[in-house]
Design a protein around this motif. Structure first.
Motif, PDB file in Angstrom:
ATOM      1  N   PRO A   1       0.792  -1.242   0.000  1.00  0.00           N
ATOM      2  CA  PRO A   1       0.000   0.000   0.000  1.00  0.00           C
ATOM      3  C   PRO A   1       0.820   1.286   0.000  1.00  0.00           C
ATOM      4  CG  PRO A   1      -0.170  -1.145   2.122  1.00  0.00           C
ATOM      5  CD  PRO A   1       0.519  -2.072   1.185  1.00  0.00           C
ATOM      6  N   PHE A   2       2.084   1.232   0.425  1.00  0.00           N
ATOM      7  CA  PHE A   2       2.892   2.455   0.453  1.00  0.00           C
ATOM      8  C   PHE A   2       3.734   2.622  -0.813  1.00  0.00           C
ATOM      9  CE2 PHE A   2       2.112   1.422   4.914  1.00  0.00           C
ATOM     10  CZ  PHE A   2       1.482   2.596   5.306  1.00  0.00           C
ATOM     11  N   GLY A   3       3.660   1.619  -1.702  1.00  0.00           N
ATOM     12  CA  GLY A   3       4.460   1.705  -2.922  1.00  0.00           C
ATOM     13  C   GLY A   3       5.948   1.606  -2.638  1.00  0.00           C
ATOM     14  N   ALA A   4       6.329   0.714  -1.714  1.00  0.00           N
ATOM     15  CA  ALA A   4       7.757   0.484  -1.459  1.00  0.00           C
ATOM     16  C   ALA A   4       8.387  -0.045  -2.744  1.00  0.00           C
ATOM     17  CB  ALA A   4       7.924  -0.522  -0.318  1.00  0.00           C
ATOM     18  N   LYS A   5       9.517   0.540  -3.134  1.00  0.00           N
ATOM     19  CA  LYS A   5      10.047   0.303  -4.476  1.00  0.00           C
ATOM     20  C   LYS A   5      11.113  -0.790  -4.500  1.00  0.00           C
ATOM     21  CE  LYS A   5      11.832   2.943  -8.390  1.00  0.00           C
ATOM     22  NZ  LYS A   5      12.304   4.279  -8.797  1.00  0.00           N
ATOM     23  N   SER A   6      10.870  -1.805  -5.331  1.00  0.00           N
ATOM     24  CA  SER A   6      11.855  -2.872  -5.539  1.00  0.00           C
ATOM     25  C   SER A   6      13.157  -2.253  -6.050  1.00  0.00           C
ATOM     26  CB  SER A   6      11.317  -3.886  -6.551  1.00  0.00           C
ATOM     27  OG  SER A   6      12.276  -4.893  -6.758  1.00  0.00           O
ATOM     28  N   GLY A   7      14.284  -2.725  -5.490  1.00  0.00           N
ATOM     29  CA  GLY A   7      15.575  -2.177  -5.910  1.00  0.00           C
ATOM     30  C   GLY A   7      16.035  -1.017  -5.042  1.00  0.00           C
ATOM     31  N   SER A   8      15.110  -0.464  -4.225  1.00  0.00           N
ATOM     32  CA  SER A   8      15.542   0.617  -3.323  1.00  0.00           C
ATOM     33  C   SER A   8      16.248   0.004  -2.108  1.00  0.00           C
ATOM     34  CB  SER A   8      14.348   1.482  -2.889  1.00  0.00           C
ATOM     35  OG  SER A   8      13.453   0.731  -2.086  1.00  0.00           O
ATOM     36  N   LYS A   9      16.828   0.862  -1.288  1.00  0.00           N
ATOM     37  CA  LYS A   9      17.562   0.373  -0.112  1.00  0.00           C
ATOM     38  C   LYS A   9      16.925   0.918   1.160  1.00  0.00           C
ATOM     39  CE  LYS A   9      22.173  -0.594  -1.933  1.00  0.00           C
ATOM     40  NZ  LYS A   9      21.551  -1.328  -3.008  1.00  0.00           N
ATOM     41  N   LEU A  10      17.040   0.130   2.238  1.00  0.00           N
ATOM     42  CA  LEU A  10      16.495   0.532   3.534  1.00  0.00           C
ATOM     43  C   LEU A  10      17.642   0.557   4.541  1.00  0.00           C
ATOM     44  CD1 LEU A  10      13.548   1.094   4.453  1.00  0.00           C
ATOM     45  CD2 LEU A  10      13.557  -1.182   5.467  1.00  0.00           C
ATOM     46  N   ASP A  11      17.701   1.617   5.325  1.00  0.00           N
ATOM     47  CA  ASP A  11      18.752   1.773   6.336  1.00  0.00           C
ATOM     48  C   ASP A  11      18.116   1.500   7.707  1.00  0.00           C
ATOM     49  OD1 ASP A  11      20.735   2.658   8.045  1.00  0.00           O
ATOM     50  OD2 ASP A  11      21.171   4.474   6.911  1.00  0.00           O
ATOM     51  N   VAL A  12      18.468   0.356   8.313  1.00  0.00           N
ATOM     52  CA  VAL A  12      17.833  -0.079   9.564  1.00  0.00           C
ATOM     53  C   VAL A  12      18.866  -0.070  10.694  1.00  0.00           C
ATOM     54  CG1 VAL A  12      16.583  -1.958  10.712  1.00  0.00           C
ATOM     55  CG2 VAL A  12      16.256  -1.572   8.262  1.00  0.00           C
TER      56      VAL A  12
END
Length: 480
Positions: A61-72
């Motif tokens: 639902p938020f349109g999280a984009k494949s190929g993007s990166k997440l900093d956790v």
């Protein structure tokens, strides 16, 4: 609060939690000068949005984009950080979003410069002794309002909003001025802990009254064992016992009086006086584990694991935090605080609620990915992954697959929660007023070291309440 100084966990503040948890925020408040420099602005618009926004769908639902990166960034305390690595692997597999993972106890040291520079991580487990206080981050406009995540469809039942799948009341500690800005993810119970093996050997029955508790401590002392251990360098932990005694003696009104900054929250409160005098009796009669006042959380807990004390205070991250130090036949057990005469709450009543605050910074570079990550944290699959890796429960109702076998300490907290039913309580002042919380902890530290008496403790705590009440912003918080 998660904890390796969970501390809430903070607790903490656990949780060094609680805390951690939890809590759970823990103890030492970071230097205020540093924090006042926090980057402000809470709109959540950022230059990278174009690179991270994909197509929104029913399952995304938020349109999280494949190929993007997440900093956790995860506080690596009592719960470790293996659970987050398992989440990140699943996120990458299902959505094609890879993560940069940092597990640390130095939350303020590592993150304050990033907040100041306007390039914070995307998802943060903001816990431990070096937590950046949530109320301070909020005041500086650094936190995203999480309502969009909570109003999104649940992963398990898209017909329900995420918020409707959570244990009632668990969002409360993350509320600042009516907005949920921190997700206290872990369902924590706080109280006393003991070894089933030691109690069996000594013929002790887990005490339900304060007199029975003192009798066990005295018997332990005669046998060269400490009565009560606490994590002396982090007074967050002894406040678990002190504040529980006050709550159970005076009922929910005593809890609300403190949270709502009542002019008689401490001085003039019979419950507060009875609670602190009871704890001081343990000090005065020499029933503390020798040396406990000078030990860190893990040092005290390890001695307790070596059968050098009958009881210790902590939140439910304890079992996971002490996995390596706990003998296999120790049989860790949780115990609600025993009752003083004339208590308004039953013995089964426990301090329970959510600890370990997860936040999404307003200036996160990958807001869609961060929001989708948090939505999945509140799915049965990820809650079960957490239970397996961290030996603790989450705020998701019936969130653990029943086929997962829990360790004895965790199992005993499940049973205690069932026995308590609706008889649970939770103080909100540590989440709302970190400065007041620190002042109360400091007073408890002095009391446990016999440098002040109960009367002075009450006076210092009331002074901290009165000081906080003068802050006009405190009128926006109310424990109903």
């Amino acid at each position: 609060m998660g904890s390796t100084a969970h501390h809430g966990g903070e607790g903490v503040g656990r949780r060094d939690l609680i805390k951690r948890s939890a809590a759970l925020g823990l103890v030492a408040a970071p230097a205020m000068g540093l924090l006042s420099a926090c980057a402000s602005g809470g709109g959540g618009t950022n230059a990278d949005e174009g690179n991270t926004k994909g197509k929104a769908t029913k399952d995304n639902p938020f349109g999280a984009k494949s190929g993007s990166k997440l900093d956790v960034v995860v506080f690596k305390g009592g719960y470790g950080d293996d659970y987050a690595k398992a989440w990140e692997a699943d996120f990458s597999k299902k959505l094609g979003i890879t993560s940069t993972h940092t597990g640390t106890q130095e939350i303020t040291g590592k993150l304050q410069p990033r907040f100041n520079a306007g390039n914070p991580p995307d998802v943060v487990d903001d816990s431990g002794a070096q937590q950046i206080k949530v109320d301070v981050l909020y005041k500086n406009g650094s936190l995203l309002d999480l309502s969009a995540v909570l109003d999104a469809p649940s992963v398990d039942d898209p017909g329900k909003k995420v918020r409707d799948t959570l244990i009632p009341g668990t969002l409360d500690p993350g509320i600042q001025e009516g907005k949920v800005v921190a997700l206290n993810y872990i369902y924590t119970v706080w109280g006393l802990w003991y070894s089933g093996k030691l109690f069996k050997q000594k013929g002790w029955t887990p005490p339900k009254t304060w007199d029975d508790f003192l009798a066990i401590c005295q018997d332990a002392k005669k046998q060269g064992i400490g009565g009560l251990a606490h994590q002396g360098k982090y007074p967050y932990y002894i406040n678990v016992a002190i504040m529980d005694m006050i709550a159970k003696k005076g009922g929910i009104d005593a809890v609300k009086a403190i949270d709502n900054l009542d002019p008689k929250a401490f001085v003039g409160s019979d419950a507060a006086q009875a609670g602190i005098e009871a704890i001081y009796e343990v000090v005065e009669k020499g029933l503390l584990m020798p040396g406990t006042n000078g030990l860190t959380h893990t040092e005290s807990q390890t001695r307790w694991n070596q059968y050098k004390a009958a009881f210790i205070t902590c939140g439910s991250w304890l079992e996971n935090e002490q996995l390596k130090q706990t003998p296999t036949d120790f049989d860790m057990k949780f115990l609600p605080m025993p009752l003083l005469p004339g208590s308004k709450m039953p013995f089964e009543a426990i301090r329970a609620g959510s600890g370990e605050p997860f936040i999404i910074p307003a200036k996160a570079a990958n807001l869609p990915g961060a929001q989708e990550f948090m939505r999945r944290m509140l799915s049965k699959e990820w809650a079960t992954l957490f239970a397996k890796e961290a030996n603790s429960l989450t705020i998701l109702q019936d969130g653990v697959d029943p086929s997962v076998k829990l360790r004895p300490g965790t199992q005993s907290t499940v049973e205690a929660s069932k026995a308590a039913g609706s008889n649970t309580f939770r103080y909100l002042y540590p989440d709302w007023y970190s400065e007041m919380d620190t002042a109360i902890q400091n007073a408890s530290n002095e009391l446990m070291a016999k440098r002040i008496q109960p009367k002075e403790w009450l006076k210092r705590c009331q002074a901290a309440v009165d000081k906080q009440a003068k802050d006009p912003a405190s009128k926006k918080n109310r424990h109903e």
